[in-house]
Write a protein that holds these residues in place. Structure first.
Motif, PDB file in Angstrom:
ATOM      1  N   THR A 148     103.338 -35.621  16.162  1.00  0.00           N
ATOM      2  CA  THR A 148     104.353 -34.895  15.405  1.00  0.00           C
ATOM      3  C   THR A 148     104.815 -35.579  14.120  1.00  0.00           C
ATOM      4  N   VAL A 149     104.472 -36.845  13.928  1.00  0.00           N
ATOM      5  CA  VAL A 149     105.033 -37.543  12.761  1.00  0.00           C
ATOM      6  C   VAL A 149     103.999 -37.751  11.666  1.00  0.00           C
ATOM      7  N   ARG A 150     102.944 -38.531  11.964  1.00  0.00           N
ATOM      8  CA  ARG A 150     101.991 -38.872  10.916  1.00  0.00           C
ATOM      9  C   ARG A 150     101.254 -37.627  10.436  1.00  0.00           C
ATOM     10  N   GLY A 151     101.292 -37.400   9.133  1.00  0.00           N
ATOM     11  CA  GLY A 151     100.612 -36.238   8.574  1.00  0.00           C
ATOM     12  C   GLY A 151     101.502 -35.015   8.525  1.00  0.00           C
ATOM     13  N   ARG A 152     102.412 -34.859   9.508  1.00  0.00           N
ATOM     14  CA  ARG A 152     103.260 -33.657   9.557  1.00  0.00           C
ATOM     15  C   ARG A 152     104.638 -33.912   8.973  1.00  0.00           C
ATOM     16  N   ARG A 153     105.238 -35.050   9.352  1.00  0.00           N
ATOM     17  CA  ARG A 153     106.581 -35.337   8.828  1.00  0.00           C
ATOM     18  C   ARG A 153     106.547 -36.517   7.861  1.00  0.00           C
ATOM     19  N   VAL A 154     105.530 -37.353   7.971  1.00  0.00           N
ATOM     20  CA  VAL A 154     105.333 -38.429   6.997  1.00  0.00           C
ATOM     21  C   VAL A 154     103.884 -38.366   6.534  1.00  0.00           C
ATOM     22  N   GLY A 155     103.688 -38.104   5.255  1.00  0.00           N
ATOM     23  CA  GLY A 155     102.329 -38.098   4.703  1.00  0.00           C
ATOM     24  C   GLY A 155     102.049 -39.453   4.105  1.00  0.00           C
ATOM     25  N   LEU A 156     100.871 -39.993   4.400  1.00  0.00           N
ATOM     26  CA  LEU A 156     100.526 -41.323   3.887  1.00  0.00           C
ATOM     27  C   LEU A 156      99.483 -41.216   2.787  1.00  0.00           C
ATOM     28  N   VAL A 157      99.827 -41.726   1.613  1.00  0.00           N
ATOM     29  CA  VAL A 157      98.838 -41.905   0.544  1.00  0.00           C
ATOM     30  C   VAL A 157      98.409 -43.361   0.641  1.00  0.00           C
ATOM     31  N   PRO A 158      97.181 -43.609   1.110  1.00  0.00           N
ATOM     32  CA  PRO A 158      96.827 -44.970   1.516  1.00  0.00           C
ATOM     33  C   PRO A 158      96.457 -45.885   0.361  1.00  0.00           C
ATOM     34  N   GLN A 159      96.388 -47.167   0.696  1.00  0.00           N
ATOM     35  CA  GLN A 159      96.097 -48.221  -0.268  1.00  0.00           C
ATOM     36  C   GLN A 159      94.636 -48.216  -0.708  1.00  0.00           C
ATOM     37  N   SER A 160      93.730 -48.121   0.241  1.00  0.00           N
ATOM     38  CA  SER A 160      92.322 -48.089  -0.154  1.00  0.00           C
ATOM     39  C   SER A 160      91.723 -46.779   0.321  1.00  0.00           C
TER      40      SER A 160
ATOM     41  N   GLU B 278      89.158 -30.304   7.976  1.00  0.00           N
ATOM     42  CA  GLU B 278      89.550 -30.746   9.310  1.00  0.00           C
ATOM     43  C   GLU B 278      91.065 -30.931   9.387  1.00  0.00           C
ATOM     44  N   THR B 279      91.614 -31.574   8.342  1.00  0.00           N
ATOM     45  CA  THR B 279      93.048 -31.819   8.350  1.00  0.00           C
ATOM     46  C   THR B 279      93.828 -30.506   8.250  1.00  0.00           C
ATOM     47  N   VAL B 280      93.348 -29.591   7.414  1.00  0.00           N
ATOM     48  CA  VAL B 280      94.027 -28.301   7.290  1.00  0.00           C
ATOM     49  C   VAL B 280      94.000 -27.564   8.633  1.00  0.00           C
ATOM     50  N   ARG B 281      92.828 -27.571   9.290  1.00  0.00           N
ATOM     51  CA  ARG B 281      92.703 -26.873  10.574  1.00  0.00           C
ATOM     52  C   ARG B 281      93.666 -27.472  11.586  1.00  0.00           C
ATOM     53  N   GLU B 282      93.684 -28.801  11.620  1.00  0.00           N
ATOM     54  CA  GLU B 282      94.513 -29.506  12.591  1.00  0.00           C
ATOM     55  C   GLU B 282      96.006 -29.232  12.375  1.00  0.00           C
ATOM     56  N   LEU B 283      96.416 -29.244  11.106  1.00  0.00           N
ATOM     57  CA  LEU B 283      97.850 -29.159  10.835  1.00  0.00           C
ATOM     58  C   LEU B 283      98.355 -27.732  10.697  1.00  0.00           C
ATOM     59  N   THR B 284      97.467 -26.794  10.323  1.00  0.00           N
ATOM     60  CA  THR B 284      97.950 -25.428  10.100  1.00  0.00           C
ATOM     61  C   THR B 284      97.295 -24.416  11.030  1.00  0.00           C
TER      62      THR B 284
ATOM     63  N   ALA C 256      91.619 -37.523  -3.483  1.00  0.00           N
ATOM     64  CA  ALA C 256      91.199 -36.944  -2.209  1.00  0.00           C
ATOM     65  C   ALA C 256      92.169 -37.375  -1.115  1.00  0.00           C
ATOM     66  N   ALA C 257      92.537 -38.666  -1.157  1.00  0.00           N
ATOM     67  CA  ALA C 257      93.459 -39.180  -0.145  1.00  0.00           C
ATOM     68  C   ALA C 257      94.839 -38.552  -0.310  1.00  0.00           C
ATOM     69  N   THR C 258      95.254 -38.360  -1.561  1.00  0.00           N
ATOM     70  CA  THR C 258      96.552 -37.726  -1.795  1.00  0.00           C
ATOM     71  C   THR C 258      96.529 -36.293  -1.278  1.00  0.00           C
ATOM     72  N   ALA C 259      95.419 -35.592  -1.528  1.00  0.00           N
ATOM     73  CA  ALA C 259      95.291 -34.218  -1.048  1.00  0.00           C
ATOM     74  C   ALA C 259      95.460 -34.175   0.469  1.00  0.00           C
ATOM     75  N   LEU C 260      94.835 -35.132   1.159  1.00  0.00           N
ATOM     76  CA  LEU C 260      94.954 -35.191   2.620  1.00  0.00           C
ATOM     77  C   LEU C 260      96.410 -35.413   3.025  1.00  0.00           C
ATOM     78  N   ALA C 261      97.108 -36.292   2.281  1.00  0.00           N
ATOM     79  CA  ALA C 261      98.491 -36.613   2.629  1.00  0.00           C
ATOM     80  C   ALA C 261      99.406 -35.406   2.449  1.00  0.00           C
ATOM     81  N   LEU C 262      99.021 -34.497   1.542  1.00  0.00           N
ATOM     82  CA  LEU C 262      99.900 -33.368   1.221  1.00  0.00           C
ATOM     83  C   LEU C 262      99.682 -32.164   2.118  1.00  0.00           C
ATOM     84  N   VAL C 263      98.556 -32.142   2.845  1.00  0.00           N
ATOM     85  CA  VAL C 263      98.207 -30.950   3.620  1.00  0.00           C
ATOM     86  C   VAL C 263      99.336 -30.520   4.545  1.00  0.00           C
ATOM     87  N   GLY C 264      99.929 -31.462   5.249  1.00  0.00           N
ATOM     88  CA  GLY C 264     100.906 -31.108   6.270  1.00  0.00           C
ATOM     89  C   GLY C 264     102.271 -30.772   5.706  1.00  0.00           C
TER      90      GLY C 264
END
Ligand code: SF4
Lengths: 250, 339
Positions: B100-112, B129-135, B175-183
């Motif tokens: 319930t937290v990572r990706g949904r309530r806290v999005g992480l834009v990672p270091q590497s 995959e992330t869109v399917r999982e979260l939405t 790409a990583a930022t896009a993943l962080a924003l999906v949720g």
């Protein structure tokens, strides 16, 4: 009248990783004795490739490299020792550049050992480490036991071990904080002041390179290389402690 | 300060966060000590400091991603999921954090970002995959949502079928930022999002992140890049040797009157557009911190009072904070004066 040949000269260098699409095309660059030149450009424009060519680490497809007026004829381990040791190089990522198995002491002394100067390696490691601000307590550690900044200090000490006439710094401070950046630049400038060595500093940080170097060059950025470099002399600013003027502050 | 009584309830409220690592031989590393900070909706807080000062450990603690030898103290309340509710990120179990937290309530834009992406899959496949999982989107809706997710982070659609190693550093970051924003997470945590990027890409990346804060998200950006921090942040927290030593409005920090903590002042003076003068010495080992103020060995203002740890009072944790604007570097010993 004979003029001192430039410390480093790249003439019409074409280089890259694919002969049909070189990233550096027909690029020339001169760095005089004692001069500091900054090479600016966005990532992917080939400036790191050009830095590797200048350090005799990457064989160009075309063009020539001259160190102190002598044309380079070999690359990497095939470069004659006198030329290989005339250029010191520091890269952006110390963790990729440093052998993780070596202690910092062994890392710093590596060029001395590799050139058969074992006694000197023992005698000078502490002094070299001290010159980059590394205390002896850190010298027994391996790369994973120190910070990026400490490891980059060791890599700089290693690059200075053979007292190169030319120092190539490829994005040396891109991963480092402001204070460590200023500290490493201070070390390089101390070395250059005392030895008259030339510097080619490659990077994308215009503010930094204009402050650090005597002049900056723009790496042209078209995917297929581009015209020869344009030169632009910045307003004269001194690095604190190294020039006659007082550092500006604002 | 945004912690006044009239201020709305913060999105994230960290209190007395400490992280200790137990090392072989019984050695203990004090990576983070007594950190308290808030992030409000629509606000960007920049956490700045040298590598190894504990700022990335703090981020890992908030995400429950610390290694097993870490001991965590304090609390980190994330408001939600319902109105008036809050989750303590430090107390929540892994299942809760993962579901319930990572990706949904806290999005992480990672270091590497390159390491964050699986090398054998394309960006499109990661995003889908992330869109399917979260939405829960499927079929054509999934394909459309995937392209939209890429667009939100300005990731070019014609690069979606590339593999991570075929991307430049800037595109991998997007790409990583896009993943962080999906949720659509209300809190974004960006850990050194601009490392290795060119200046104009840095500016674009931070402007894009700023846009997400302006859209009402909270943004905690961890960076050693002061120019990026100045561009994006409403407030700045400076970390030194695991502690927040200054927490203040960004405008007064980067402009007048400037930082009040001697370390923060030295950090700004080291910038090439300022005095370009390093702070002498190096930060202490987190496993071997001096008693008292950890900055004392490098500080020109240090005196006997500094043998006790200064508390954060007002905006700075210092017994002798800089009060009036001083000429650059006044509070810092010059390199030469040590010898
Ligand atoms: S004046 Fe004292 S308390 Fe303040 S930073 Fe310097 S040593 Fe620390």
């Amino acid at each position: 009248m004979t003029r001192t040949p430039p410390a480093l000269e790249l003439r019409a260098v074409t280089a890259g990783y694919d002969r049909s699409a070189p990233v550096v095309r027909d690029t020339s660059l001169t760095v005089d004795e004692g001069e500091a030149v900054g090479l600016l450009g966005p990532s992917g424009c080939g400036k790191s490739t050009l830095a590797k060519v200048a350090a005799l680490l990457h064989r160009p497809y075309g063009g020539t490299v001259h160190l102190g007026g002598v044309q380079a004829r070999g690359w990497r381990h095939r470069a004659p020792r006198a030329q290989r040791t005339a250029v010191g190089v520091v890269f952006q990522q110390p963790r990729l550049a440093a052998d993780p198995r070596l202690t910092l002491a062994a890392l710093i002394a590596e060029p001395l050992r590799a050139t058969g100067r074992k006694a000197e390696a023992l005698a000078r490691t502490g002094e070299l480490a001290g010159s980059v601000g590394l205390g002896t307590d850190l010298l027994g550690r391996r790369p994973h036991e120190v910070s990026d900044g400490q490891l980059q200090r060791a890599c700089l000490a290693r690059a200075l071990a053979l007292r190169p006439r030319v120092l190539v710094c490829d994005e040396m401070t891109a991963m480092l904080d402001a204070s460590t950046t200023a500290a490493l630049v201070t070390v390089v400038e101390e070395y250059r002041t005392s030895t008259g060595a030339a510097l080619l500093a490659v990077g994308h940080d215009r503010t930094l390179l204009e402050r650090w170097c005597d002049r900056t060059e723009e790496m042209p950025c078209t995917a297929a290389g581009g015209p020869p470099l344009r030169s632009r002399a910045p307003d004269p600013v001194s690095v604190p402690g190294f020039g006659p003027e007082a550092p500006s502050d604002h | 300060m945004s912690q006044g009584t009239g201020a709305p309830e913060p999105l994230l409220s960290v209190r007395d966060l400490s992280v200790r690592f137990r090392m072989r031989g019984g050695r203990e590393i004090a990576a983070v000590t007594d950190v308290s900070l808030d992030v409000a909706h629509g606000e960007c807080l920049a956490l700045v400091g040298e590598s190894g000062c504990g700022k990335s450990v703090l981020a890992s603690a908030l995400l429950g991603l610390l290694p097993g030898n870490a001991r965590v103290g304090g609390s980190a309340l994330l408001s939600g999921p319902g109105p008036g509710e809050a989750t303590d990120l430090l107390a929540a179990d892994e299942a809760t954090l993962a579901r319930t937290v990572r990706g949904r309530r806290v999005g992480l834009v990672p270091q590497s970002p390159a390491a964050h992406l699986t090398p054998v899959r394309t960006v499109r496949s990661h995003l889908a995959e992330t869109v399917r999982e979260l939405t829960g989107a499927k079929g054509q809706a999934l394909a459309t949502a995937t392209v939209a997710a890429a667009r939100r982070a300005a990731f070019p659609a014609d690069h979606l079928d590339r593999y991570p190693h075929q991307l430049s550093g800037g595109l991998a970051q997007r790409a990583a930022t896009a993943l962080a924003l999906v949720g659509d997470a209300p809190l974004l945590l960006a850990d050194e999002p601009t490392t290795g990027l060119d200046r104009d890409l840095v500016e674009r990346t931070v402007d894009e992140l700023r846009g997400h804060a302006d859209a009402g998200r909270g943004l905690l950006i961890i960076t050693h890049d002061l120019a990026a921090a100045e561009r994006i942040a409403d407030r700045v927290a400076v970390m030194y040797a695991g502690r927040v030593v200054e927490l203040t409005e960004a405008r007064g920090f980067f402009g007048a009157p400037g930082p009040r903590h001697p370390y923060a002042r030295g950090l700004l003076d080291a910038l090439p557009e300022r005095a370009f003068r390093p702070i002498p010495g190096m930060p202490p080992e987190l496993g071997d911190l001096p008693a008292g103020c950890a900055f004392a060995p490098r500080c020109a203002r240090a005196d006997a009072a500094c043998s006790t740890v200064p508390a954060l009072s007002g905006t700075a944790a210092c017994h002798h904070p800089v009060t009036a604007p001083e000429p650059a570097g006044c509070g810092i010993r010059s390199e030469g004066s040590r010898t």
